[in-house]
Design an enzyme around this catalytic site. Structure first.
Site, mmCIF file in Angstrom:
data_model
loop_
_atom_site.group_PDB
_atom_site.id
_atom_site.type_symbol
_atom_site.label_atom_id
_atom_site.label_comp_id
_atom_site.label_asym_id
_atom_site.label_seq_id
_atom_site.Cartn_x
_atom_site.Cartn_y
_atom_site.Cartn_z
ATOM 1 C CG PHE A 190 -1.882 -1.169 1.248
ATOM 2 C CD1 PHE A 190 -3.053 -1.163 0.511
ATOM 3 C CD2 PHE A 190 -1.594 -2.293 2.012
ATOM 4 C CE1 PHE A 190 -3.924 -2.235 0.536
ATOM 5 C CE2 PHE A 190 -2.461 -3.372 2.054
ATOM 6 C CZ PHE A 190 -3.636 -3.343 1.307
ATOM 7 C CG ASN A 200 -4.554 1.120 -5.369
ATOM 8 O OD1 ASN A 200 -4.257 1.775 -4.381
ATOM 9 N ND2 ASN A 200 -3.648 0.434 -6.050
ATOM 10 C CB ILE A 203 -11.895 15.278 -1.690
ATOM 11 C CG1 ILE A 203 -11.268 16.120 -0.574
ATOM 12 C CG2 ILE A 203 -12.442 13.972 -1.148
ATOM 13 C CD1 ILE A 203 -12.307 16.630 0.432
ATOM 14 C CB ALA A 233 -11.498 19.088 -8.738
ATOM 15 C CB CYS A 246 -1.422 2.069 -8.468
ATOM 16 S SG CYS A 246 0.202 1.555 -7.878
ATOM 17 N NE ARG A 299 4.924 3.205 -14.211
ATOM 18 C CZ ARG A 299 5.306 2.299 -13.312
ATOM 19 N NH1 ARG A 299 5.240 1.011 -13.618
ATOM 20 N NH2 ARG A 299 5.740 2.677 -12.130
#
Length: 467
Positions: free
Chosen positions: A166, A225, A267, A269, A277, A350
């Site tokens: 994690f 995730n 949270i 935006a 992941c 990625r």
């Protein structure tokens, strides 16, 4: 504390951090990888990724003789009583996790093991992978038994355990040193006992270990995730609504984040999530659900919203500059890009939103001048042979990226970008315009400096800018 012999197969992001931190607490760790060049570089202390604190830790453990790098799989199997599988699980074309490398490692272990072993899946893998690892190893051992004519007393036992990671990129060393939880999935008490001994140094001031069945442990990683990705896509959905309603998503964020049931994490935006992941795990769990005839509608929506959100900045750019219907509407324009990594404190690009922005602008005829504190080499590796590589300039500083650009685009929330000199930005840009994909600035403050400012979900400021 009991010092244990540990072997880690797959010295990528997860494997290297795990190995270094295990060696730090005193375990004797072998690192096995098939990439000879990587192993030779690691022996010299050269780290293939950027992660705060990792290079210093690896160098220290190498010098202390607690960390060993090798391509010799047989030696790795012989060394470890606990064998971690930490190889990659890249997505197949249908989104499912490709277990080829996981199974290859399992078979390699079975080929070489001469004493009982505990095999630990650290890679992010679909539910049921431990069964596949067990079956693959059992098949090899059965072949060896027949070929080598083992006596009954010579049969070698093994356990397969799920122990998902994690780690947060950019804080992986700290997360590994001080884990919030240590999830262990096993089917017998001996395996649980060995893992408790392994993790004893990380479990001193409170019990962080959560023991469960193997399949629940495998699902826990994906669920974690996907939950975080869901929070991000939910806020991006609210941001789009805020723009239409003339509300400011930053005010909304503070309002809902103060509720302890929601909290302030994940949270924000922005221009979408990326990395190794969240995108991969969302797709893999959707595919897993499909395999058991479950539609996973929420997960599909999370992915769809994120895919759309990566185009949010270019939509604002096209709206501002016009001519979207033309073949090359941005031909001749140069855009400064601050931030290439998918998030701060990493060089990982990625599925980074910056790539969607850059490639979309290239198709529209624009050129890019980009800067990132850590991801410049990665950008060069990705785009060195791209058909539009001539349209990418990597600037040495964030200020140099601005020179006479038609606008500044912010894709990553690096600390270095949070408190800029707005007068300098205005002076260097050809046109004083900022497209902020991470909502770093106060719109009123930016506007006072005579800069046109677009952000994500800040409806009042966007309406004012467009007017």
């Amino acid at each position: 504390m009991k010092i244990m012999n540990v072997t880690v197969f797959g010295i990528g992001y997860v494997g290297l951090v795990l190995a270094a931190v295990m060696a730090e607490v005193g375990h004797d760790v072998y690192c096995i990888d098939i990439d000879k060049e990587k192993i030779e570089n690691l022996k010299k202390g050269e780290i293939p990724i950027y992660e705060p604190g990792l290079a210093v830790l690896v160098d220290d453990r190498l010098k202390k003789g607690k960390l060993h790098f090798s391509t010799d799989a047989a030696a790795g199997v012989a060394h470890g009583c606990l064998l971690f599988i930490a190889v990659g699980t890249p997505p197949d074309e249908d989104g499912a996790a490709d277990l080829k490398y996981v199974i290859e490692v399992a078979e390699t272990i079975a080929h070489h093991m001469k004493t009982p072993k505990t095999v630990i899946n650290k890679s992010t893998v679909p539910v049921g992978t431990a069964d596949k690892v067990h079956d693959a190893m059992q098949a090899i051992l059965q072949q060896r038994e027949e070929q080598e004519k083992w006596e009954k007393r010579e049969k070698i036992s093994f356990d397969v355990v799920s122990n998902p990671e994690f780690l947060k990129e950019g804080a992986a060393v700290a997360d590994c040193r001080r884990p919030e939880r240590i999830v262990i999935g096993a089917d017998n008490q001996n395996a649980f006992k060995l893992l408790r001994e392994l993790y004893a140094p990380f479990n001193r001031n409170r019990n962080r270990i959560i023991e469960m069945d193997i399949r629940s442990a495998e699902l826990t990683k994906y669920a974690a995730n996907c939950m975080l990705a869901t929070k991000i896509s939910f806020m991006n959905e609210m941001a789009s609504l805020a723009e239409s309603l003339g509300a400011d998503i930053e005010n909304v964020r503070q309002g809902i984040g103060s509720d302890s049931r929601i909290g302030h994490h994940f949270i924000y935006a922005g221009c979408g999530y990326g990395g190794s992941c969240f995108p991969k795990d969302i797709r893999a769990l959707i595919r897993t659900a499909s395999n058991v005839d479950y539609p996973a509608q929420l997960l599909q929506s999370v992915e769809q919203i994120n895919n759309q959100q990566k185009y949010k900045l270019t939509e604002l750019i096209f709206k501002h500059f016009g001519g979207q219907q033309e073949e090359k509407p941005l031909k001749g324009k140069i855009f400064a890009v601050w931030g290439l990594a998918f998030k701060a404190n990493t060089d990982d690009m990625r599925e980074a939103p910056s790539r969607t922005v850059i490639e979309t602008l290239w198709e529209a005829g624009a050129a890019i001048r980009a800067y990132d504190p850590k991801a410049m080499n990665e950008a060069l590796r990705i785009y060195k042979y791209h058909e539009h590589c001539k349209d990418l300039t990597l600037a040495k500083t964030k200020e140099a990226a601005l020179e006479n650009a038609d606008a500044l685009i912010i894709c990553t929330e690096w600390q270095d970008f949070r408190a800029p000199d707005f007068d300098e930005i205005k002076g260097k840009l050809g046109q004083p315009i900022i497209f902020d994909g991470r909502n770093l600035y106060n719109p009123e403050q930016v506007n006072r400096h005579g800069i046109t400012y677009y952000a994500i979900g800040r409806g009042a400021s966007i309406k004012q800018t467009l007017e």
